[in-house]
Design a protein around this motif. Structure first.
Motif, PDB file in Angstrom:
ATOM      1  N   VAL B 177      36.324  31.115 -61.202  1.00  0.00           N
ATOM      2  CA  VAL B 177      36.122  30.843 -62.617  1.00  0.00           C
ATOM      3  C   VAL B 177      36.198  29.349 -62.944  1.00  0.00           C
ATOM      4  O   VAL B 177      35.541  28.878 -63.862  1.00  0.00           O
ATOM      5  CB  VAL B 177      37.136  31.662 -63.444  1.00  0.00           C
ATOM      6  CG1 VAL B 177      38.560  31.204 -63.157  1.00  0.00           C
ATOM      7  CG2 VAL B 177      36.840  31.597 -64.911  1.00  0.00           C
ATOM      8  N   TYR B 178      36.953  28.579 -62.168  1.00  0.00           N
ATOM      9  CA  TYR B 178      37.161  27.167 -62.486  1.00  0.00           C
ATOM     10  C   TYR B 178      35.860  26.377 -62.478  1.00  0.00           C
ATOM     11  O   TYR B 178      35.717  25.398 -63.188  1.00  0.00           O
ATOM     12  CB  TYR B 178      38.158  26.538 -61.507  1.00  0.00           C
ATOM     13  CG  TYR B 178      39.418  27.328 -61.478  1.00  0.00           C
ATOM     14  CD1 TYR B 178      40.374  27.155 -62.471  1.00  0.00           C
ATOM     15  CD2 TYR B 178      39.612  28.325 -60.527  1.00  0.00           C
ATOM     16  CE1 TYR B 178      41.505  27.934 -62.494  1.00  0.00           C
ATOM     17  CE2 TYR B 178      40.747  29.103 -60.546  1.00  0.00           C
ATOM     18  CZ  TYR B 178      41.688  28.908 -61.530  1.00  0.00           C
ATOM     19  OH  TYR B 178      42.795  29.691 -61.569  1.00  0.00           O
ATOM     20  N   CYS B 179      34.923  26.791 -61.619  1.00  0.00           N
ATOM     21  CA  CYS B 179      33.649  26.083 -61.561  1.00  0.00           C
ATOM     22  C   CYS B 179      32.521  26.902 -62.172  1.00  0.00           C
ATOM     23  O   CYS B 179      31.721  26.392 -62.935  1.00  0.00           O
ATOM     24  CB  CYS B 179      33.297  25.735 -60.118  1.00  0.00           C
ATOM     25  SG  CYS B 179      34.495  24.628 -59.369  1.00  0.00           S
ATOM     26  N   HIS B 180      32.442  28.190 -61.807  1.00  0.00           N
ATOM     27  CA  HIS B 180      31.281  28.981 -62.236  1.00  0.00           C
ATOM     28  C   HIS B 180      31.454  29.518 -63.659  1.00  0.00           C
ATOM     29  O   HIS B 180      30.496  30.030 -64.233  1.00  0.00           O
ATOM     30  CB  HIS B 180      31.010  30.101 -61.244  1.00  0.00           C
ATOM     31  CG  HIS B 180      30.541  29.597 -59.913  1.00  0.00           C
ATOM     32  ND1 HIS B 180      29.267  29.107 -59.725  1.00  0.00           N
ATOM     33  CD2 HIS B 180      31.179  29.457 -58.725  1.00  0.00           C
ATOM     34  CE1 HIS B 180      29.145  28.708 -58.459  1.00  0.00           C
ATOM     35  NE2 HIS B 180      30.294  28.897 -57.836  1.00  0.00           N
ATOM     36  N   GLY B 181      32.638  29.416 -64.226  1.00  0.00           N
ATOM     37  CA  GLY B 181      32.810  29.694 -65.648  1.00  0.00           C
ATOM     38  C   GLY B 181      33.151  31.135 -65.974  1.00  0.00           C
ATOM     39  O   GLY B 181      32.854  32.051 -65.221  1.00  0.00           O
ATOM     40  N   ASP B 182      33.765  31.307 -67.151  1.00  0.00           N
ATOM     41  CA  ASP B 182      34.210  32.625 -67.600  1.00  0.00           C
ATOM     42  C   ASP B 182      33.049  33.587 -67.769  1.00  0.00           C
ATOM     43  O   ASP B 182      33.190  34.783 -67.576  1.00  0.00           O
ATOM     44  CB  ASP B 182      34.949  32.507 -68.928  1.00  0.00           C
ATOM     45  CG  ASP B 182      36.283  31.820 -68.761  1.00  0.00           C
ATOM     46  OD1 ASP B 182      36.283  30.607 -68.539  1.00  0.00           O
ATOM     47  OD2 ASP B 182      37.316  32.519 -68.827  1.00  0.00           O
ATOM     48  N   ASP B 183      31.897  33.056 -68.180  1.00  0.00           N
ATOM     49  CA  ASP B 183      30.745  33.920 -68.414  1.00  0.00           C
ATOM     50  C   ASP B 183      29.706  33.738 -67.299  1.00  0.00           C
ATOM     51  O   ASP B 183      28.563  34.121 -67.452  1.00  0.00           O
ATOM     52  CB  ASP B 183      30.131  33.600 -69.790  1.00  0.00           C
ATOM     53  CG  ASP B 183      29.374  34.783 -70.361  1.00  0.00           C
ATOM     54  OD1 ASP B 183      29.746  35.930 -70.018  1.00  0.00           O
ATOM     55  OD2 ASP B 183      28.426  34.575 -71.123  1.00  0.00           O
ATOM     56  N   MET B 184      30.120  33.116 -66.195  1.00  0.00           N
ATOM     57  CA  MET B 184      29.283  32.921 -65.006  1.00  0.00           C
ATOM     58  C   MET B 184      28.071  32.026 -65.256  1.00  0.00           C
ATOM     59  O   MET B 184      27.073  32.123 -64.554  1.00  0.00           O
ATOM     60  CB  MET B 184      28.795  34.268 -64.449  1.00  0.00           C
ATOM     61  CG  MET B 184      29.915  35.131 -63.963  1.00  0.00           C
ATOM     62  SD  MET B 184      29.264  36.422 -62.897  1.00  0.00           S
ATOM     63  CE  MET B 184      30.781  37.288 -62.528  1.00  0.00           C
ATOM     64  N   ALA B 185      28.147  31.181 -66.285  1.00  0.00           N
ATOM     65  CA  ALA B 185      27.004  30.331 -66.600  1.00  0.00           C
ATOM     66  C   ALA B 185      27.095  28.982 -65.877  1.00  0.00           C
ATOM     67  O   ALA B 185      26.395  28.032 -66.234  1.00  0.00           O
ATOM     68  CB  ALA B 185      26.894  30.127 -68.106  1.00  0.00           C
ATOM     69  N   GLY B 186      27.959  28.866 -64.878  1.00  0.00           N
ATOM     70  CA  GLY B 186      28.067  27.624 -64.115  1.00  0.00           C
ATOM     71  C   GLY B 186      28.686  26.493 -64.917  1.00  0.00           C
ATOM     72  O   GLY B 186      28.440  25.326 -64.646  1.00  0.00           O
ATOM     73  N   ASP B 187      29.486  26.853 -65.931  1.00  0.00           N
ATOM     74  CA  ASP B 187      30.032  25.831 -66.824  1.00  0.00           C
ATOM     75  C   ASP B 187      31.550  25.930 -66.909  1.00  0.00           C
ATOM     76  O   ASP B 187      32.125  25.844 -67.980  1.00  0.00           O
ATOM     77  CB  ASP B 187      29.408  25.965 -68.219  1.00  0.00           C
ATOM     78  CG  ASP B 187      29.615  27.366 -68.793  1.00  0.00           C
ATOM     79  OD1 ASP B 187      30.150  28.230 -68.063  1.00  0.00           O
ATOM     80  OD2 ASP B 187      29.270  27.599 -69.959  1.00  0.00           O
ATOM     81  N   GLY B 188      32.185  26.136 -65.772  1.00  0.00           N
ATOM     82  CA  GLY B 188      33.645  26.256 -65.748  1.00  0.00           C
ATOM     83  C   GLY B 188      34.340  24.943 -66.077  1.00  0.00           C
ATOM     84  O   GLY B 188      33.705  23.902 -66.265  1.00  0.00           O
ATOM     85  N   LEU B 189      35.652  25.032 -66.094  1.00  0.00           N
ATOM     86  CA  LEU B 189      36.502  23.910 -66.489  1.00  0.00           C
ATOM     87  C   LEU B 189      36.231  22.649 -65.665  1.00  0.00           C
ATOM     88  O   LEU B 189      36.322  21.539 -66.166  1.00  0.00           O
ATOM     89  CB  LEU B 189      37.952  24.375 -66.319  1.00  0.00           C
ATOM     90  CG  LEU B 189      39.081  23.459 -66.689  1.00  0.00           C
ATOM     91  CD1 LEU B 189      38.945  22.995 -68.131  1.00  0.00           C
ATOM     92  CD2 LEU B 189      40.397  24.201 -66.500  1.00  0.00           C
ATOM     93  N   PHE B 190      35.902  22.814 -64.382  1.00  0.00           N
ATOM     94  CA  PHE B 190      35.723  21.650 -63.506  1.00  0.00           C
ATOM     95  C   PHE B 190      34.248  21.331 -63.239  1.00  0.00           C
ATOM     96  O   PHE B 190      33.937  20.431 -62.463  1.00  0.00           O
ATOM     97  CB  PHE B 190      36.423  21.877 -62.161  1.00  0.00           C
ATOM     98  CG  PHE B 190      37.920  21.994 -62.277  1.00  0.00           C
ATOM     99  CD1 PHE B 190      38.614  21.324 -63.262  1.00  0.00           C
ATOM    100  CD2 PHE B 190      38.638  22.781 -61.387  1.00  0.00           C
ATOM    101  CE1 PHE B 190      39.989  21.429 -63.374  1.00  0.00           C
ATOM    102  CE2 PHE B 190      40.024  22.892 -61.486  1.00  0.00           C
ATOM    103  CZ  PHE B 190      40.704  22.218 -62.476  1.00  0.00           C
TER     104      PHE B 190
END
Lengths: 538, 277
Positions: B177-190
């Motif tokens: 989730v840190y990279c690929h994001g909560d909604d899997m849009a590739g916009d995670g925290l890092f």
């Protein structure tokens, strides 16, 4: 629910929360409905809030809306906030700040007085906009209806939403007057009067003396906002957002609510905070090393590098190799550089809540693969540290692995443990394979008002030829966060541009290009005029 | 692509149709300006200035070809040009042009020289061909012929399948989730700290175009397992075989498809391709 809240520390937050509860109890009495109002009227006591008659019922949505919200919640939110809303989802243990426990009914971003529930719009806003630089992402992809359904479902986690406090009072957030430097200047005094520096620090970098001891309602350490990075404000970065944040406080965190009068002083404080940072981080892709003939003196610090802001690179957690760092203490590093014939000097500056200058640190220290840090002491075991990384050779086939190189392409690592301040160098062929290098960089590091500044100086080798783009990467260790070895903040590869010492003058090429254009135009016009004057035969 | 700018450019051209007494010169200027506006502001991420210049040069040639193909147009344009260069009433405008144009060219040269060079770009292959087989935890996995071993449960035993998906969900939110994001849009925290940016699984051109064996390979071997044309040492994708069991990696693959609603690309021998949703 609130009776179950356990306060595990004895700092001011406990006192503040107690005050919140007291305020809330008063609110409860004043709104205790029909009976007390009748009683009050009977007793003839004037001035009791008869407004309670007109109290609208809280909007809890329909069964279908709450059900739709529940299914969306289980799909998108439960991973962090937990199936039962207790903030204990699978991802929760790795997040700082922790995901909110919705059963507590305590919310940070509100347009309501401290201690009261948020409005539906407040909840919707945080879902839509998220809380930047925390685990809470924005959800612009959800429709307004979906967000409203989620809000209705969130409100089922705490019974207060359906009770008499379900319709909270509103704090008026006025339209901001326009920003002025004079107001920002006065705001500095307001900042000091209200002792904002106790947590946020004298320069606003979130490094106040209390910062390391702060705990949120659930007993975890929480960092005060770095006011010099507006883009990280969890309540939003506009001036109105800043006004709301200190007027209503961030419930559940040590950020209290302030009532600053007259209102001009409130806006002065807003303007002061606003003036501390630029709008956006403006992350760079390359830093520039400028030529300066005089020898580099690292002890001069920033003064030797000019006043302009350097290139600013984002620092993120090393989450790739074992010893992962999910919430690094540092989120960006500023880089400036200069060189002369013999030496290259690089300045790194980053904001750090506290300087850890006891203990030790090294890039090759062993770290458990997964480590959950539960901090209950302020003393650091690991010191702050920083490193710069270059490829040992600039190979055409590409770059070395950005995590301390690889077997085929080694990297040079310039490292400084900020406890001793001494520089060390390593040759890295992967994070498991670091050996001491030959030449140690000379390092001068200072910590002032929440900012570390470290100047590295090294002999200038052929990699740093004039005009070259040298790949460069950084690592930052925050000792407070128990960072050492692989557990650290990192950057990917960026570039250090060695700007040529002599810049070609643009005057000659400009004259040449402009002159040629003029000549061509004159030729065309002259030819046309000539043809026009000569009689054209048929 | 900024659709609003494109529409505005088209609308501007359409509006020219309704200008009374519009001549060919006006159309030339209109086409040139509309194309310039679209190239400059209508494309996101922006085109490099050199590419914009190339397109505009081609357009200029095309417009010249267009007017010279018709003798009436050609005559008209030529007459206007000659009139501008020779007639008295245009003298001031002509003088201004003669001063302004060389100045603009000189300014362009100034910016080119003082801007400084841009960092080198590195190109990479986004979906490199996978190897035929990989070894994970001492076991050979045939990426060509082996399917996700738990995919069959989807029809055979939905309850067991749901358990595997739930396990994949746990793995995703503990690790990815840190990279690929909560909604899997590739916009995670890092995500903002890495280049190349993390893959966006919601996008129809990522997992929907790939077979599960490919996904498994990318998860197990990460950036370091990429072939050289994919600049392996820049990718921040970990080699998950160091953290996860084989079953966890297959489970998280199931979850990627389950959460996004995409279907893995079918195998050719199953008679079908594409990304059925």
């Amino acid at each position: 629910m609130e009776g179950e809240t356990v306060i595990r520390n004895k700092t001011d937050i406990a006192i503040r929360l107690a005050a919140c509860r007291a305020r809330r109890a008063v609110g409860r009495f004043s709104r205790s409905g029909f009976l007390s109002c009748v009683l009050a009227a009977c007793l003839g006591v004037a001035g009791l809030p008869l407004a309670a008659w007109a109290q609208p019922a809280p909007d809890l949505g329909s069964d279908e809306q709450r059900e739709a919200g529940r299914s969306l919640y289980m799909d998108k939110c439960a991973q962090c906030h937990g199936d039962a809303g207790q903030g204990d989802g699978v991802a929760a243990p790795f997040m700082r700040p922790m995901p909110r426990d919705f059963t507590a009914g305590v919310y940070k971003v509100r347009t309501t007085p401290s201690g009261q529930l948020p409005t539906d719009d407040d909840l919707a806003r945080v879902i839509r906009d998220g809380m930047p630089y925390t685990g809470m992402p924005p959800w612009p992809q959800l429709s307004d209806d979906e967000i409203r359904n989620l809000v209705y479902y969130l409100k089922t986690f705490n019974a207060d939403f359906s009770g008499p406090y379900g319709v909270p009072d509103l704090v008026e957030i006025p339209d901001p007057p326009s920003f002025s430097e004079a107001s920002a200047e006065r705001g500095r005094a307001v900042y000091e009067e209200n002792q904002c520096f106790d947590c946020h620090g004298m320069a606003g970098r979130g490094d106040g003396p209390s910062a390391p001891t702060l705990q949120e309602q659930w007993g975890n350490h929480i960092r005060p906002a770095d006011l010099t990075k507006r883009w990280t404000f969890i309540g939003g970065a506009t001036r109105q957002d800043i006004y709301r944040t200190f007027t209503t406080g961030l419930d559940g965190s040590p950020m209290p609510s302030y009532s600053i009068t007259p209102i001009e002083d409130s806006w002065a404080l807003v303007d002061y905070v606003y003036s501390l940072s630029q709008d956006e981080p403006d992350y760079a892709t390359a830093a520039t090393a400028r030529y300066a003939a005089d020898p580099v003196d690292p002890a001069q610090g920033r003064a030797a590098f000019g006043a302009a802001r350097g290139a600013y690179f984002p620092v993120v957690g090393q989450v790739i190799e074992p010893g992962r760092s999910f919430m690094p203490g540092v989120d960006g590093v500023e880089v400036k550089a200069r060189y002369n014939a013999d030496e290259i000097a690089i300045l790194l500056a980053w904001n750090d809540m506290s300087a850890e200058t006891t203990g030790e640190n090294a890039p090759d220290m062993a770290v458990p693969p997964i480590e959950q840090v539960v901090r209950d002491t302020v003393a650091s075991v690991w010191s702050d540290a920083v490193a710069i990384q270059f490829p040992q050779e600039l190979a055409p086939e590409g770059l070395p692995y950005f995590l301390f190189g690889d077997a085929g392409q080694p990297v040079d690592l310039w490292f400084a443990d900020l406890a001793s301040g001494a520089g060390r160098s390593y040759v890295g062929r992967g994070s498991g394979n670091l050996i001491a290098g030959e030449t140690a960089p000379s390092v001068h590091a200072t910590y002032e008002d929440g900012e570390w500044t470290a100047v590295f100086a090294m002999p200038r080798d052929e990699r740093f030829a004039e005009g070259a783009f040298v790949p460069i990467a950084f690592s930052v260790w925050d000792g407070f966060n128990d960072e050492r070895g692989n557990r650290r903040g990192i950057t990917g590869w960026y570039y250090l541009y060695i700007a040529p010492s002599e810049r070609p003058s643009p005057v000659m090429p400009m004259l040449r290009a402009g002159g040629l254009t003029l000549l061509a135009l004159l030729c065309i016009v002259g030819l046309m005029r000539f043809r026009r004057r000569t009689p054209v035969s048929a | 692509m900024n659709i609003l700018i494109l529409l505005a450019a088209c609308a501007g051209l359409l509006a020219l149709r309704f200008v009374p007494k519009m001549n060919i010169l006006g159309w030339l200027v209109g086409w040139w300006a509309a194309t310039f506006v679209f190239l400059r502001w209508g494309i996101n991420p922006p085109l490099p200035t050199s590419i914009q210049g190339m397109f505009l040069a081609i357009l200029t040639l095309a417009l010249l070809a267009y007017i010279s193909a018709n003798s009436v147009h050609f005559r008209f344009v030529l007459d206007r040009a000659v009139a501008f260069a020779t007639e008295k009433k245009y003298t001031v405008a002509l003088a201004v042009t003669l001063v302004l144009l060389p100045c603009l060219v000189a300014l362009r040269v100034y910016f080119d020289i003082t801007e400084g060079p841009a960092p080198p770009l590195s190109s990479r292959t986004i979906h490199p061909p996978p190897p035929v087989s990989i070894e994970v935890a001492g076991r050979m996995i045939d990426l060509v012929n082996d399917d996700n071993p738990y995919r069959a449960l989807e029809t055979e035993d939905p309850a067991a399948f749901a358990e595997h998906v739930a396990n994949g969900r746990r793995v995703y939110y503990e690790n990815c989730v840190y990279c690929h994001g909560d909604d899997m849009a590739g916009d995670g925290l890092f995500a903002h700290g890495y280049d190349p940016i993390p893959a966006n699984f919601q996008d129809a051109t990522t997992i929907a175009m790939l077979q599960e064996g490919y996904i498994f390979w990318r998860i197990a071997k990460g950036g370091p397992g990429l072939p050289s044309e994919s600049t392996p040492w820049l990718s921040a994708m970990p080699a998950w075989e160091n953290f996860l069991t084989e079953e966890e990696m297959w489970d998280v693959t199931l979850f990627l498809y389950d959460f996004t609603g995409h279907r893995p690309r079918a195998r050719e021998d199953h008679g079908g391709g594409g990304d059925g949703h």
